[in-house]
Design a protein around this motif. Structure first.
Motif, PDB file in Angstrom:
ATOM      1  N   ALA A 118      43.332 -29.226   4.414  1.00 32.14           N
ATOM      2  CA  ALA A 118      42.878 -28.545   5.628  1.00 32.14           C
ATOM      3  C   ALA A 118      41.473 -28.028   5.368  1.00 32.14           C
ATOM      4  CB  ALA A 118      43.815 -27.395   5.999  1.00 32.14           C
ATOM      5  N   VAL A 119      40.697 -27.861   6.433  1.00 29.19           N
ATOM      6  CA  VAL A 119      39.331 -27.345   6.327  1.00 29.19           C
ATOM      7  C   VAL A 119      39.228 -26.080   7.166  1.00 29.19           C
ATOM      8  CG1 VAL A 119      36.886 -27.811   6.631  1.00 29.19           C
ATOM      9  CG2 VAL A 119      38.433 -29.681   6.034  1.00 29.19           C
ATOM     10  N   SER A 120      38.669 -25.027   6.564  1.00 30.99           N
ATOM     11  CA  SER A 120      38.480 -23.770   7.297  1.00 30.99           C
ATOM     12  C   SER A 120      37.465 -22.907   6.559  1.00 30.99           C
ATOM     13  CB  SER A 120      39.809 -23.016   7.412  1.00 30.99           C
ATOM     14  OG  SER A 120      39.634 -21.789   8.087  1.00 30.99           O
ATOM     15  N   GLY A 121      36.590 -22.258   7.302  1.00 30.66           N
ATOM     16  CA  GLY A 121      35.667 -21.294   6.722  1.00 30.66           C
ATOM     17  C   GLY A 121      34.765 -21.858   5.649  1.00 30.66           C
ATOM     18  N   GLY A 122      34.339 -23.091   5.804  1.00 30.78           N
ATOM     19  CA  GLY A 122      33.433 -23.698   4.830  1.00 30.78           C
ATOM     20  C   GLY A 122      34.106 -24.159   3.556  1.00 30.78           C
ATOM     21  N   LYS A 123      35.430 -24.236   3.570  1.00 31.13           N
ATOM     22  CA  LYS A 123      36.147 -24.687   2.377  1.00 31.13           C
ATOM     23  C   LYS A 123      37.178 -25.751   2.738  1.00 31.13           C
ATOM     24  CE  LYS A 123      35.627 -20.396  -0.249  1.00 31.13           C
ATOM     25  NZ  LYS A 123      36.331 -19.315  -0.994  1.00 31.13           N
ATOM     26  N   VAL A 124      37.394 -26.657   1.787  1.00 31.15           N
ATOM     27  CA  VAL A 124      38.476 -27.624   1.889  1.00 31.15           C
ATOM     28  C   VAL A 124      39.626 -27.085   1.043  1.00 31.15           C
ATOM     29  CG1 VAL A 124      39.209 -30.002   1.474  1.00 31.15           C
ATOM     30  CG2 VAL A 124      36.834 -29.531   2.131  1.00 31.15           C
TER      31      VAL A 124
END
Length: 659
Positions: free
Chosen positions: A101-107
């Motif tokens: 998942a991708v969120s807040g500039g992180k994988v």
């Protein structure tokens, strides 16, 4: 002169008439090196997890230690950087990550066979181990990010959904979703709810993020493998059926394929759904209100699994194939382009092999994840070609090799001269785990032992015509047991079957002991069935030899028996370091096993088990195997993940493969 010749013949005669199995080791044959390694047995670029974000794709490899997360620039279609996922501080080595998942500039990546959560900072490239959801042997099967960045993970074998808050590291467990459930195979999340797809109990469950309250949105015949949400609707895939239901459980709709199953879906901004099917890999379209799926394109990657779908723009669909590829599909024309991830710069690695087969004096075939690697024994050259899944077992008939493929339950032939792969068809009948395949020269038929997937106990014996692909599938041939193994007695026209009371997993067993059975290939009937040891639930392998049936149990691990088929009585039994595959060579029975560091033994109905080698390791994906060269005691096997040629002479001292 004549007298001298008679003396020579007298001296040589005992050696000339002695059977090979009875000959003692010739002085000097037990000298080192007893083990010669030949590099990685199988390399792979196969993937499990994939995600897309701002012009880049992020893929996670399958079966590598450590797993690789690769960053692909979609403009150039090249890997621009790679990182590895390190061992968890207390849980051990991951081999891949199904969940991304991708969120807040992180994988974010959820791994197996340790159910851990990692993050990859897109800006800095930093990898961080965040949390462990259980012990070694578990999976994070699915991962989703809610709009506020909170993560939700679906886990195995406890069948739960966990919440992880990146800002604080706080973890919440939503508890049991269905009694007996092991797999939360899919999750999706919106502002208010988490939606979980259960594999064993075939339920779509809504969880209130604030209160934890649960609501069953749908119960379907087959396990749910993927979930997505769009607006007030939830979409899920269950076998060959697409479920479309409101997030309160009302207005439920379903559409189904005529044959096959649905693999992956993506939802466009206007609510249009595109989904891929297995085993053909075709692309279909659906909109709420449609009464059927509409096929829009032939498969961009034939017979492959789709690990992620993403709509790049109005007319372009991007897909990621489990075999290690990505494809672009023009939805207007149906034309597609395919890129191999290794060619794109993904670093391949040594994987845990599925199967092996020796073509004497010619080549060694090693089955991997969606591939076959061939080592030419005459030149040492290697080559690799794609297969449509995992070849769980291999057998040879003339110039063809036949592979039993998971997860499709497909049987394919491979030409040893051209590497041409041809499908003979699919076992069907829910039989997607073919464990064992043999060739019967007397009837010129292939014999396949198989298990179902999911909450089903009934396995099958299949009799397959290698020329026409015609299949006779005998489901539930051992009642309420799947089949792990078979062994052919061609002269008697019998095939012996080894059972497993757990079936596909997820359904309560009705039996307490694994059975063996004798199946008459002429009348196509079971002649007898027996339960050799009470409470031992799973045979890993069986092999008939010299009037006895040898068997190795997986549960309880490493227990072995020699059974007299005439009386159904055990004449010898013992305990090995673990379970594995049996083979007969030069009149003797051998087995290679997991655990205890990886060992090889000779089994004898009178003398018991004799240790022949240690230090082989535990790096087979399926079952440890031995493949002997004709006329010698040299066997091809694995040492760790490396291909190895090992001397297994019963008259020599045990070999330590890792001194």
């Amino acid at each position: 002169m004549l007298r001298s010749l008679l003396v020579v013949l007298t001296l040589l005669l005992p050696a000339l008439i002695a059977p090979p199995a009875a000959q003692a080791a010739v002085p000097g044959t037990c000298t080192e090196p007893a083990v010669r390694t030949h590099g990685p047995a199988s390399v792979t670029g196969a993937i499990v997890g994939a995600a897309v974000h701002e012009g880049h794709a992020y893929v996670v490899t399958r079966g590598l230690k450590p797993p690789i997360l690769a960053d692909i620039d979609l403009a150039t279609r090249k890997v621009v950087r790679s990182v590895t996922l390190p061992d968890g501080p207390a849980t051990g080595e991951p081999e891949g990550g199904w969940a991304t998942a991708v969120s807040g500039g992180k994988v974010y990546v959820g791994t197996y066979p340790v159910p851990d959560l990692y993050s990859f900072d897109i800006a800095t490239g930093e990898v961080e181990h965040l949390h462990s959801f259980g012990k070694n042997g578990g999976f994070v099967w699915s991962l989703a990010a809610a709009p506020d960045g909170t993560l939700y993970a679906g886990t195995y074998p406890d069948g739960r959904v966990r919440e992880y808050v990146p800002a604080t590291g706080e973890v919440r467990d939503f508890g049991v979703l269905a009694t007996g459930e092991r797999y939360v195979r899919a999750v999706a999340a919106d502002a208010g709810y988490v939606y979980a797809g259960l594999l064993d109990k075939a339920k779509l469950v809504r969880i209130d993020r604030a209160t934890g309250a649960k609501l069953d949105l749908a119960t379907v015949p087959a396990g749910i493998g993927f979930v997505a949400d769009h607006g007030d609707r939830v979409l899920a895939l269950s076998g060959g059926t697409l479920i479309d239901v409101r997030d309160d459980g009302t207005d439920a709709r379903t559409v189904s394929l005529a044959t096959g199953s649905l693999d992956m879906l993506t939802v466009a901004s206007d609510g249009t759904v595109h989904t891929t099917s297995r085993p053909d890999g075709a692309v279909h379209r659906y909109r709420t209100g449609d009464t059927a799926l509409t096929k829009v394109a032939d498969p961009p990657s034939q017979d492959d699994e789709t690990r992620r779908l993403h709509q790049l723009d109005e007319h372009t669909l991007l897909g990621f194939s489990g075999s290690g590829g990505m494809w672009w599909l023009d939805l207007r024309t149906g034309e597609s382009q395919f890129a191999d991830l290794i060619d794109a710069g993904l670093t391949p690695g040594s994987e845990r092999p599925q199967s092996m087969l020796l073509v004497p004096n010619r080549a060694l075939y090693v089955g991997g994840h969606f591939s076959m690697e061939v080592r030419d024994l005459r030149t040492g050259d290697k080559r690799r070609f794609r297969l449509s899944g995992e070849p769980k077992d291999l057998v040879r008939r003339g110039d063809k090799i036949y592979a039993a493929i998971y997860p499709s339950g497909q049987i394919v032939s491979i030409d040893i001269h051209t590497d041409r792969v041809r499908s003979l068809g699919y076992l069907g009948h829910g039989q997607q785990r073919p464990w064992d395949i043999e060739y019967d020269p007397r009837t010129d038929k292939l014999l396949v032992a198989s298990a179902p997937l999911g909450a089903d106990l009934k396995g099958a014996l299949s009799v397959v015509d290698p020329d026409t692909g015609e299949m006779d599938v005998y489901v539930d041939v051992i009642p309420d047991q799947s089949l792990m193994s078979l062994s052919l007695d061609s002269r008697a026209g019998l095939v012996y079957l080894g059972g497993d009371v757990l079936g596909g997993g997820g359904a309560p067993p009705t039996k307490t002991a694994a059975s063996v059975a004798a199946f008459d290939l002429k009348t196509r009937t079971v002649l007898w069935q027996a339960d050799p040891i009470p409470g031992h639930r799973t045979f890993q392998d069986i092999k008939v030899h010299d009037g006895l049936l040898y068997g190795v149990y997986k549960r309880d691990s490493g227990v072995w028996i020699a059974l007299d088929p005439a009386t159904r009585k055990i004449v010898q039994q013992g305990k090995l370091s673990g379970y594995g595959e049996l083979t007969v060579h030069r009149g003797r029975v051998f087995v290679s096993t997991f655990f205890g560091g990886g060992n090889a033994y000779q089994l004898d109905a009178e003398a018991g088990a004799k240790l022949l080698a240690t230090g082989l390791g535990d790096d087979w994906y399926t079952n440890p195997q031995l493949h002997f060269e004709p006329g010698s005691w040299n066997a091809w096997a694995l040492v760790g993940r490396d291909l190895a040629r090992i001397r297994l002479d019963p008259d020599c001292p045990p070999v330590n493969a890792r001194p």
